[in-house]
Design a protein around this motif. Structure first.
Motif, PDB file in Angstrom:
ATOM      1  N   VAL A  31       0.850  -1.184   0.000  1.00 52.53           N
ATOM      2  CA  VAL A  31       0.000   0.000   0.000  1.00 52.53           C
ATOM      3  C   VAL A  31       0.891   1.241   0.000  1.00 52.53           C
ATOM      4  N   THR A  32       0.580   2.200  -0.845  1.00 48.13           N
ATOM      5  CA  THR A  32       1.414   3.393  -0.984  1.00 48.13           C
ATOM      6  C   THR A  32       0.858   4.562  -0.167  1.00 48.13           C
ATOM      7  N   ARG A  33       1.678   5.609  -0.079  1.00 47.74           N
ATOM      8  CA  ARG A  33       1.203   6.823   0.591  1.00 47.74           C
ATOM      9  C   ARG A  33      -0.022   7.384  -0.120  1.00 47.74           C
ATOM     10  N   ARG A  34      -0.008   7.324  -1.444  1.00 49.71           N
ATOM     11  CA  ARG A  34      -1.159   7.808  -2.207  1.00 49.71           C
ATOM     12  C   ARG A  34      -2.420   7.024  -1.839  1.00 49.71           C
ATOM     13  N   ASP A  35      -2.296   5.692  -1.757  1.00 51.51           N
ATOM     14  CA  ASP A  35      -3.428   4.851  -1.376  1.00 51.51           C
ATOM     15  C   ASP A  35      -3.938   5.225   0.014  1.00 51.51           C
ATOM     16  N   PHE A  36      -3.003   5.366   0.942  1.00 47.71           N
ATOM     17  CA  PHE A  36      -3.408   5.591   2.332  1.00 47.71           C
ATOM     18  C   PHE A  36      -3.983   6.992   2.511  1.00 47.71           C
ATOM     19  N   ARG A  37      -3.490   7.950   1.758  1.00 47.29           N
ATOM     20  CA  ARG A  37      -4.065   9.293   1.817  1.00 47.29           C
ATOM     21  C   ARG A  37      -5.523   9.267   1.367  1.00 47.29           C
ATOM     22  N   ARG A  38      -5.809   8.506   0.334  1.00 44.30           N
ATOM     23  CA  ARG A  38      -7.192   8.365  -0.138  1.00 44.30           C
ATOM     24  C   ARG A  38      -8.057   7.706   0.938  1.00 44.30           C
ATOM     25  N   PHE A  39      -7.498   6.724   1.627  1.00 46.25           N
ATOM     26  CA  PHE A  39      -8.218   6.064   2.721  1.00 46.25           C
ATOM     27  C   PHE A  39      -8.538   7.058   3.840  1.00 46.25           C
ATOM     28  N   SER A  41      -9.021  10.189   3.630  1.00 44.10           N
ATOM     29  CA  SER A  41     -10.028  11.151   3.214  1.00 44.10           C
ATOM     30  C   SER A  41     -11.439  10.635   3.431  1.00 44.10           C
ATOM     31  N   THR A  42     -11.613   9.325   3.443  1.00 43.91           N
ATOM     32  CA  THR A  42     -12.928   8.725   3.656  1.00 43.91           C
ATOM     33  C   THR A  42     -13.061   8.070   5.038  1.00 43.91           C
ATOM     34  N   HIS A  43     -11.954   7.993   5.764  1.00 45.49           N
ATOM     35  CA  HIS A  43     -11.957   7.424   7.116  1.00 45.49           C
ATOM     36  C   HIS A  43     -11.178   8.360   8.041  1.00 45.49           C
ATOM     37  N   PRO A  44     -11.713   9.547   8.304  1.00 46.69           N
ATOM     38  CA  PRO A  44     -10.969  10.556   9.074  1.00 46.69           C
ATOM     39  C   PRO A  44     -10.659  10.142  10.507  1.00 46.69           C
ATOM     40  N   ASP A  45     -11.328   9.125  11.018  1.00 43.05           N
ATOM     41  CA  ASP A  45     -11.021   8.670  12.372  1.00 43.05           C
ATOM     42  C   ASP A  45      -9.597   8.143  12.487  1.00 43.05           C
ATOM     43  N   TRP A  46      -8.973   7.824  11.341  1.00 37.72           N
ATOM     44  CA  TRP A  46      -7.609   7.312  11.359  1.00 37.72           C
ATOM     45  C   TRP A  46      -6.567   8.390  11.062  1.00 37.72           C
ATOM     46  N   LEU A  47      -6.996   9.648  11.034  1.00 38.42           N
ATOM     47  CA  LEU A  47      -6.044  10.740  10.881  1.00 38.42           C
ATOM     48  C   LEU A  47      -5.200  10.883  12.142  1.00 38.42           C
ATOM     49  N   PRO A  48      -3.930  11.286  12.004  1.00 36.92           N
ATOM     50  CA  PRO A  48      -3.115  11.544  13.201  1.00 36.92           C
ATOM     51  C   PRO A  48      -3.796  12.576  14.093  1.00 36.92           C
ATOM     52  N   VAL A  65       1.335  11.968   5.133  1.00 35.98           N
ATOM     53  CA  VAL A  65       1.277  11.208   3.888  1.00 35.98           C
ATOM     54  C   VAL A  65       1.093  12.183   2.729  1.00 35.98           C
ATOM     55  N   ASP A  66       1.553  11.775   1.565  1.00 37.85           N
ATOM     56  CA  ASP A  66       1.427  12.598   0.367  1.00 37.85           C
ATOM     57  C   ASP A  66       0.959  11.715  -0.779  1.00 37.85           C
ATOM     58  N   ALA A  80      -3.425  -0.548   9.584  1.00 38.47           N
ATOM     59  CA  ALA A  80      -3.240  -1.373   8.393  1.00 38.47           C
ATOM     60  C   ALA A  80      -4.416  -2.319   8.204  1.00 38.47           C
ATOM     61  N   GLN A  81      -4.864  -2.929   9.293  1.00 40.66           N
ATOM     62  CA  GLN A  81      -6.005  -3.842   9.201  1.00 40.66           C
ATOM     63  C   GLN A  81      -7.274  -3.091   8.800  1.00 40.66           C
ATOM     64  N   ALA A  82      -7.458  -1.883   9.337  1.00 41.27           N
ATOM     65  CA  ALA A  82      -8.632  -1.085   8.973  1.00 41.27           C
ATOM     66  C   ALA A  82      -8.607  -0.738   7.493  1.00 41.27           C
ATOM     67  N   TYR A  83      -7.429  -0.402   6.968  1.00 47.78           N
ATOM     68  CA  TYR A  83      -7.323  -0.107   5.543  1.00 47.78           C
ATOM     69  C   TYR A  83      -7.723  -1.333   4.716  1.00 47.78           C
ATOM     70  N   CYS A  84      -7.175  -2.487   5.066  1.00 48.53           N
ATOM     71  CA  CYS A  84      -7.484  -3.692   4.298  1.00 48.53           C
ATOM     72  C   CYS A  84      -8.974  -4.024   4.356  1.00 48.53           C
ATOM     73  N   GLU A  85      -9.585  -3.843   5.521  1.00 50.60           N
ATOM     74  CA  GLU A  85     -11.015  -4.105   5.649  1.00 50.60           C
ATOM     75  C   GLU A  85     -11.823  -3.161   4.764  1.00 50.60           C
ATOM     76  N   SER A  86     -11.317  -1.934   4.564  1.00 54.81           N
ATOM     77  CA  SER A  86     -12.029  -0.984   3.704  1.00 54.81           C
ATOM     78  C   SER A  86     -12.026  -1.442   2.248  1.00 54.81           C
ATOM     79  N   GLU A  87     -11.094  -2.318   1.895  1.00 54.61           N
ATOM     80  CA  GLU A  87     -11.031  -2.877   0.541  1.00 54.61           C
ATOM     81  C   GLU A  87     -11.661  -4.265   0.462  1.00 54.61           C
ATOM     82  N   GLY A  88     -12.306  -4.676   1.550  1.00 58.09           N
ATOM     83  CA  GLY A  88     -12.893  -6.008   1.570  1.00 58.09           C
ATOM     84  C   GLY A  88     -11.864  -7.090   1.770  1.00 58.09           C
ATOM     85  N   GLY A  89     -10.746  -6.749   2.380  1.00 62.36           N
ATOM     86  CA  GLY A  89      -9.675  -7.721   2.586  1.00 62.36           C
ATOM     87  C   GLY A  89      -9.198  -7.756   4.024  1.00 62.36           C
TER      88      GLY A  89
END
Length: 223
Positions: A31-39, A41-48, A65-66, A80-89
Motif C-alpha cells: 500500500v502506498t502513501r497515495r493509497d493511504f491518503r485516499r483512505f 479522506s474517507t476514514h478521518p477517524d484514522w487521521l493523526p 502522507v502525500d 493497516a487492518q482497517a485499511y485492508c477491511e475498507s477494501e474487503g480484505g
C-alpha cells in the motif's frame, strides 16, 4: 495466488510437515502513501491526532502522507487492518506472506538458491534511513512485487511468531527469548533475511509504527 504448501521457517522439530496454504488474492505491491491518503479522506477517524493512543503510538504517521507512490510506513497494525477491511480484505497471515515471498521471477520456491538469498540479505543490511524507492520492482512468478527490497510488512498474526509465547510476558526473566534470539529454535536457519523479519515482527506491538514497516492486503478467494 494458487493453493499450495510451504516448508515454513517457523516449523519446529516436531512439525516438519509442509503447511498447506489455501488460494488467496494478494496486492501486487505494498500500500502506498497515495493509497493511504485516499483512505484517510474517507476514514478521518484514522487521521493523526484523532486515532486513540491504544490503536496508534506517538510515531503514527508523524511525517504525514502525500501522493507519492512509495510504500506507506509509520502505520500501526490496527490502521493497516482497517485499511485492508475498507477494501474487503485483511492482512495476510505469516504463512501466506512467506508462501508468496519464497518465489522469484521463475520459481515458486527459490529459497534453496544461495545467490537469491544473498541478494535479499543485502537489502536488509542497508540502513533504514535511506529514502524509500517507488513501488513496482521486478515481479515474482505470481506477479507480486516488492515483497523484498522496500519495507518490512505487517502480517495478521505477527504476535504469534515467537518460539515461546510466554517470552512476551513481563515476568519472564529470560529476555534472550524475546526478539531475535528466539529464532534459534526455527528451521532453515540459513534463511537469515526471513528470520530477521520474524524477529522484528515479534518485537513490536499492534500500536507501534516505524519508518520501515509497511503492509499489503489479501482477500479470500470465493468458490
Amino acid at each position: 495466488m494458487p493453493a499450495g504448501t510451504i516448508n515454513s521457517v517457523l516449523a519446529r522439530d516436531t512439525d516438519r510437515e509442509p503447511t498447506p496454504v489455501a488460494a488467496f488474492e494478494m496486492r501486487e505491491t505494498p500500500v502506498t502513501r497515495r493509497d493511504f491518503r485516499r483512505f484517510l479522506s474517507t476514514h478521518p477517524d484514522w487521521l493523526p491526532g484523532r486515532t486513540p493512543a491504544v490503536f496508534a503510538s506517538s510515531g503514527y504517521l508523524q511525517h504525514g502522507v502525500d501522493d507519492a507512490d512509495v510504500p506507506v510506513t509509520e502505520v500501526s497494525w490496527f490502521a493497516a487492518q482497517a485499511y485492508c477491511e475498507s477494501e474487503g480484505g485483511r492482512l495476510p497471515t505469516w504463512h501466506e506472506w512467506e508462501y508468496a515471498a519464497a518465489a522469484d521471477a521463475t520459481r515458486t520456491d527459490a529459497r534453496g538458491d544461495p545467490v537469491w538469498l544473498a541478494r535479499i540479505l543485502g537489502w536488509y543490511a542497508r540502513p533504514a534511513s535511506q529514502p524509500l524507492p517507488t513501488v513496482g520492482g521486478e515481479a515474482n512468478v505470481y506477479g507480486v512485487r516488492d515483497l523484498h527490497g522496500l519495507v518490512w510488512e505487517w502480517v495478521d498474526d505477527f504476535n504469534a511468531l515467537l518460539v515461546n509465547n510466554d517470552s512476551r510476558s513481563s515476568g519472564d526473566p529470560d529476555k534472550l527469548k524475546f526478539c531475535g534470539a528466539g529464532a534459534i529454535d526455527l528451521q532453515d536457519r540459513q534463511n537469515y533475511a526471513v528470520l530477521m523479519r520474524v524477529a522484528l515482527l515479534s518485537s513490536v506491538s499492534a500500536a507501534d509504527s516505524t519508518g520501515s514497516l509497511g503492509f499489503r492486503c489479501v482477500r479470500e478467494v470465493k468458490p
